[in-house]
Design an enzyme around this catalytic site. Structure first.
Site, PDB file in Angstrom:
ATOM      1  N   GLY A  82      53.512  31.539  46.603  1.00 23.39           N
ATOM      2  CA  GLY A  82      52.642  31.600  47.764  1.00 23.39           C
ATOM      3  C   GLY A  82      52.274  30.210  48.230  1.00 23.39           C
ATOM      4  CG  ASP A 151      37.277  37.130  40.911  1.00 25.53           C
ATOM      5  OD1 ASP A 151      37.139  35.910  41.052  1.00 25.53           O
ATOM      6  OD2 ASP A 151      38.110  37.801  41.546  1.00 25.53           O
ATOM      7  CB  SER A 152      36.194  41.565  36.037  1.00 27.84           C
ATOM      8  OG  SER A 152      36.113  42.247  37.279  1.00 27.84           O
ATOM      9  CG  HIS A 178      40.802  36.920  43.949  1.00 27.40           C
ATOM     10  ND1 HIS A 178      39.963  36.527  42.928  1.00 27.40           N
ATOM     11  CD2 HIS A 178      41.757  35.957  44.045  1.00 27.40           C
ATOM     12  CE1 HIS A 178      40.408  35.393  42.412  1.00 27.40           C
ATOM     13  NE2 HIS A 178      41.482  35.024  43.085  1.00 27.40           N
TER      14      HIS A 178
END
Length: 320
Positions: A82, A151-152, A178
């Site tokens: 990406g 993130d968790s 996200h």
């Protein structure tokens, strides 16, 4: 009888892709890993370097270089290729560049006959995951974004430092995008099975200085703190990719906060967002709908609105 080999292709041989491969090699998650990169020499170099780990691991994983058109026999294709944001940009700012890369890669993979499961890490991951679903034509349960899994994990790490416990004794999720609009579902965070909000209520003096908004902010900004200091985040997300892939290949039914295409869950459709899901051999076995508070449902809707805006900006229906 010889069992079927478990094969994984990793598209993007940079820091995230190579960290993912390294994690999978050391955990013996699959039998074969095919490294793919726009620069074939880099994919070959990463494959060679990873193959030299085998003398020091418990199980041999065959690692080699390939191309997007070689993915027909793969069980899982992991997309890490990406565009990286520049200082001052958000993940959404690289959407146009990411869309071009994703369209090219997924089109080539599907033309080669791929019929497995996509696991997506390229940012902005929620929008890219939705894009992969649209371009591939595969069922929504076979398209999984890393979403708010990392993130968790960051949330659990932060809380483990407050309570001086193992992060794995914390259960809870960051949900939604996200990105900037993510939020922590505090109503479902538990410490050793006991609701965090109840712990704080019962021990007000002990935890009077615990600022949940600050914890949520640190959770959201953790990636940027790493990025601004060393230019990339790759170990955590590489491990998250390996964790998701392991649950697929071993049919573990792990509950992971992933980016999933929603079709009525949480009152949302036509969007992809972070939510807990059971991950098994078929991909997303089931999306779990948490009983969120009214305020949390509003935050989820607001986050989905931002993601949906990015999806609509790509005008996918017109281009397919």
């Amino acid at each position: 009888m010889k069992s079927k080999s478990r094969k994984v292709a990793i598209v993007g041989s940079g820091m995230v892709g190579s960290s993912c491969a390294y994690s999978m090699v050391n955990q013996a998650i699959c039998d074969e890993i095919m490294m793919i990169d726009r620069t074939y020499d880099r994919a070959m170099a990463q494959a060679l370097d990873l193959s030299h780990c085998m003398d020091f691991t418990g199980t041999r994983t065959k690692v080699y270089a390939g191309t997007s058109s070689d993915c027909a026999g793969m069980d899982v294709v992991i997309l890490t290729a990406g565009a990286n944001p520049k200082p001052g940009q958000t993940r959404l700012d690289v959407l146009d560049a990411a869309a071009v890369i994703t369209r090219e890669i997924v089109t080539e993979i599907m033309a080669g006959g791929f019929d497995g499961i996509f696991v997506v890490a390229a940012n902005p991951v929620d929008i890219v995951t939705y894009m992969v679903w649209k371009i591939s034509g595969l069922p929504r349960h076979r398209i999984i974004g890393t979403g708010t899994s990392i993130d968790s994990s960051r949330l659990k790490t932060l809380l483990s430092e407050v309570f001086t416990i193992d992060p794995r004794s914390v259960n809870g999720y960051a949900l939604g995008e996200h990105g900037e609009s993510q939020f922590v579902a505090w109503s479902h965070v538990t410490i050793g099975g006991k609701p965090l909000l109840q712990i704080m209520e019962q021990h007000r003096e002990r935890f009077s200085s615990l600022d949940l908004e600050d914890i949520a902010r640190k959770t959201k900004d953790a990636g940027w703190e790493i990025f601004t200091r060393k230019g990339s985040t790759h170990f955590g997300i590489g491990s998250a990719l390996a964790y998701i892939t392991r649950s697929i290949l071993n049919d573990e039914h792990k509950i992971i906060a992933v980016s999933a295409i929603l079709d009525g869950e949480y009152g949302q459709s036509g969007v992809c967002a972070g939510a807990p899901a059971i991950i098994g051999s078929g991909g997303i076995q089931e999306l779990l709908e948490l009983n969120l508070s009214d305020a949390e449902m509003a935050k989820f809707a607001a986050s989905c609105s931002i993601i949906r805006g990015g999806i609509e900006s790509l005008q996918l229906e017109e281009k397919l």
